[in-house]
Design an enzyme around this catalytic site. Structure first.
Site: not given
Ligand SMILES: *Cc1c(COP(=O)(O)O)cnc(C)c1O
Length: 817
Positions: A353, A544-545, A550, A652, A656
């Site tokens: 992952h 998101k985290r 990110k 992911t 969504k």
């Protein structure tokens, strides 16, 4: 399944299960009552499913995951059983509102983020596809912490999700397996003439099963998720009780039960804590013992084991399963090593992952030696045989052997769990095309060289049942009105919406559905955070985290830039925006927590500056979890997927949001690349360096050159550094500015800033044309078929697990299967 039957069931459960009258039932009683009534409708199919798998002697796939981020179950179960309307009206006639009752349910937050949610989406797809698959994990007493924001800062609170009981789980106190720790290994000559091993003088913990039914859409197949809870062993208790030390015995009992107490809240760094390795071995050992027990019930001998059992390792977390399978087969069931290894390496497959080095698990050899001494021996033996084989194939390359070894010999010796997982698996997969290519060319290049073809791609997906049908009933309804409900189990049918992108009527309905979702979210933000946001503004969403890779900070830099432009009056026709960010930071990740604080400080200044005139709002929504995702995702106009290219394995959340009609602003990273291919480049806002460009720039990257070369960037960074957003403590964000300007800006925010801002300008322009925007949003939804987890799970079933659907409910299925 009729309304009347459900009403009778509700009445019975309220009285007999909750022992309440209508007059004194609380909302929680109503939730429990409704859950039991729905659960009753699952149980028969669930038992039938399990029975049929047994009768058919089905080859089963077992999904081993330390995380299952399931969220709530009530609405999901009623929608998958297609009894949602009946339940609503049954409750309505009893004076209750279904939506309000569903809100009483605590999220099952047994996961951190994407990895855990993927496992939950997979369970939904496995059942929907009628696949004989089981989820195995840990029943944490405390799941992911609840996040609150106090003075702009993240506070963590324990998630006591079982406080009011969990109506979906079935405790199985009779289903107990011992799991051993510590002790020592005794070698002896067995009656078969071979040297064999006993693992003795161990501390044992018992694993007790809790089963949860997982209904597929249409409710034919109801699969099982089995979670293990730690219970103290009787032996352990008796030792002290017999010594008369009652109080100590009870205290120690608590200690061993601590094993399944809490989920580790770190999603992308490995903390290397002893309890974490214990949790891994605990659930793996119980799960494998359970699989072997199930196999043994209707097979003699072990030869067929690899024909009946496939095990998927969700990341390296459960990779101790490989030596544990060897231990069970060789030490306990007395197979020869070669036979056991032949079976083991046909059973396991492993999903990677992440490419981030700090997330690659490794454990000190010394910790292993103490806690799992027999497994360390087995790992050495696996390693020895593996390296021998490589040596024969590639003679004379000592460095290759060192790089491939399961043991990292540089410094304190450590076991490399990813190497163990690769060597013990028949197939290894990445989770998006780019990620898989990078696995093969970077972190696992040596494995690709010595075992070419073992690493394959399985692009992630999300379940359209939860992420469209359940989260966005308004959009789901208008889609079904046009193309029927086939999309629920065949998401490629969304393609047929392409024909409606120019259809004025559909366009209106689509726009109205989005607007209604935005109004609902605006209401929530108003009530919970006392921030007034305009539902007509562009909802620009990053959820998101919180992690440096990110790049929530890049988003903040853009917000500050917009703020400066509006104040300067240089951009009079700028489009109104509401920038929404949500996400948790790992409690020990200081920089991520500082970023949360900055977001809140910037929001405070921007939202209360009268010069801004409501053109720009920034909102941090606390406690991002599955239920909050279900509220936020349907309301997004713009989806922020802005990680540095080459760092996000798949994502992911990106799927969504696009599925719910958001346009994406994103880099060529993870599954963004494939989303862009599917929805069309013209319907995707692309910016930033590509992965190869990041790689090429890195050695000569000079963030200061970008800083000095861009006046807006410099202004924004200077404001952060000088304390503009925190006048009470001007030095608060010096560390953030330093990370970017002095410590190399590891995620290259400054390199991508100009491209990002220019791209955001295009976003703003397009948003001023609602018709064109909506058309592109429709084309996004229409292109998302590939990203159903049904497609992903079908690929795993066909290419990796070799499991086939089972007809679980009909008499014909009983005959033919
Ligand atoms: C989907 C999801 C994630 C993963 O989001 P990414 O943007 O892919 O990192 C994390 N947390 C929750 C609650 C989710 O639903």
């Amino acid at each position: 399944m009729s309304k009347e039957e459900i009403q009778v069931s509700l009445g019975d459960h309220l009285f007999y299960s909750s022992s309440k009258y209508h007059t004194d039932a609380t909302m929680h009683d109503w939730f429990q009552t409704t859950a039991y009534a729905v659960r009753d409708r699952l149980v028969e199919r669930w038992m039938k499913t399990m029975q049929r798998y047994y009768e058919k002697d089905a080859r089963r796939a077992y999904y081993l995951s330390l995380e299952f981020l399931v969220g709530r179950t009530l609405s999901n179960a009623t929608l998958n059983l297609e009894i949602n309307e009946q339940c609503k009206s049954a409750l309505y006639e009893l004076g209750q509102e279904f939506e309000a009752i569903a809100e009483m349910e605590a999220d099952a937050a047994l996961g951190n983020g994407g990895l855990g949610r993927l496992a939950a989406c997979f369970l939904d797809s496995m059942a929907t596809l009628d696949l004989p698959c089981y989820g195995y994990g840990i029943r944490y007493e405390y799941g992911m912490f609840r996040q609150s924001i106090e003075n702009g800062m993240q506070m963590e609170h324990p998630d006591n999700w079982l406080r009011y009981g969990n109506p979906w789980e079935f405790p199985r106190p009779e289903l107990l397996y011992p799991v051993k720790f510590y002790g020592r290994v005794v070698e002896y000559r067995h009656e078969d003439g071979l040297l064999r091993h006993h693992w003795v003088e161990t501390d044992d913990v018992m694993a007790m099963a809790y089963d949860t039914p997982v209904p597929g859409y249409g409710g034919k197949t109801v699969n099982n998720m089995r979670l293990w809870a730690a219970k103290s062993s009787r032996d352990f208790e008796l030792r002290y009780f017999n010594q008369g030390n009652y109080i100590q015995a009870v205290a120690d009992k608590n200690e061993s039960e601590n094993l399944s107490k809490v989920l580790y809240p770190d999603d992308s760094t490995e903390m290397g804590r002893e309890l974490r390795l214990k949790q891994q071995y605990f659930f793996v050992s119980a799960s494998l013992q359970d699989m072997l027990y199930r196999y043994k019930k209707n097979h003699t001998g072990w030869a067929q084991l690899p024909d009946k059992v496939a095990v998927q390792l969700n990341d390296t977390h459960p990779s101790i399963a490989i030596p544990e399978m060897m231990r069970l087969l060789v030490d306990v069931h007395k197979l020869a090593w070669d036979d056991a290894w032949g079976m083991t390496s046909r059973i396991f497959s492993y999903t990677n992952h992440t490419l981030m080095p700090e997330a690659l698990e490794s454990w000190p050899v010394a910790m292993f030696e103490l806690m799992l001494p027999r497994h360390l021996q087995i790992i050495y033996e696996i390693n020895h045989r593996f390296l021998q084989q490589v040596m024969h194939q590639f003679p004379g390359d000592g460095e290759l052997l060192q790089r491939l070894s399961l043991i990292d010999e540089g410094g304190v010796r450590r076991v490399r769990m990813s190497h163990l997982a690769i060597v013990g698996s028949h197939t290894v997969n990445g989770v998006a095309a780019l990620h898989t290519e990078l696995m093969k060319s970077t972190i696992f290049a040596d494995f690709e060289y010595v075992m070419p073809g073992k690493i394959i791609n399985m692009t992630n997906g999300v379940t359209p049942r939860r992420w469209l049908n359940q989260a966005n009933p308004g959009l789901a309804r208008i889609i079904t009105e046009r193309i029927g409900k086939g999309w629920l189990t065949d998401l490629d049918q969304l393609q047929r919406l392409r024909g409606y992108a120019e259809d004025e009527g559909f366009w209106q309905q689509f726009h109205a559905a989005k607007q209604a979702n935005k109004e609902r979210l605006a209401g929530l933000i108003g009530r919970q955070l006392s921030i007034e946001v305009d539902p007509a503004s562009l909802f620009d969403i990053q959820i998101k985290r919180i992690h440096e890779y990110k790049r929530q900070l890049l988003n903040v830099l853009h917000v500050i830039t917009l703020y400066n432009r509006i104040r300067a009056g240089t951009h009079p026709d700028i489009v109104s925006r509401t920038v929404i960010i949500a996400g948790k930071a790992a409690p020990g990740y200081a920089m991520a927590k500082l970023i949360i604080r900055l977001i809140n400080d910037v929001a405070e200044i921007v939202n209360n500056d009268h010069q801004i005139g409501g053109k720009l709002k920034m909102v941090f929504i606390p406690n991002y979890d599955v239920s909050n995702a279900e509220r936020i995702v349907p309301a997004a106009d713009l989806s922020e997927q802005i990680s540095t290219a080459g760092t996000e394995a798949s994502g992911t959340g990106n799927m969504k949001l696009a599925l719910n009609g958001a346009l994406t602003i994103g880099t060529l990273d993870g599954a963004n690349i494939e989303i862009r291919e599917e929805v069309g480049a013209e319907n995707f806002f692309l910016f930033g360096l590509a992965a190869e460009e990041v790689k090429a720039l890195r050695p000569r990257y000079d963030p200061l050159a970008f800083y000095h070369g861009n006046a807006e960037l410099k202004q924004a960074l200077d404001m952060i550094a000088s304390g503009y957003f925190c006048p009470d403590e001007p030095g608060r964000y010096a560390e953030i500015a330093d990370a970017l300007l002095k410590h190399g800006d590891g995620f290259m925010l400054l390199a991508d800033y100009a491209s990002y801002v220019a791209c955001q300008d295009k976003v703003g322009e397009l948003y001023r044309d609602p018709q064109e925007w909506t058309k592109r949003a429709i084309l996004n939804v229409a292109g998302m078929g590939k990203f159903s987890s049904d497609r992903t799970v079908r690929e795993y079933a066909e290419r990796i697990w070799h499991v086939a659907p089972i007809d679980t409910q009909t008499e014909q299925g009983k005959a033919n299967g």
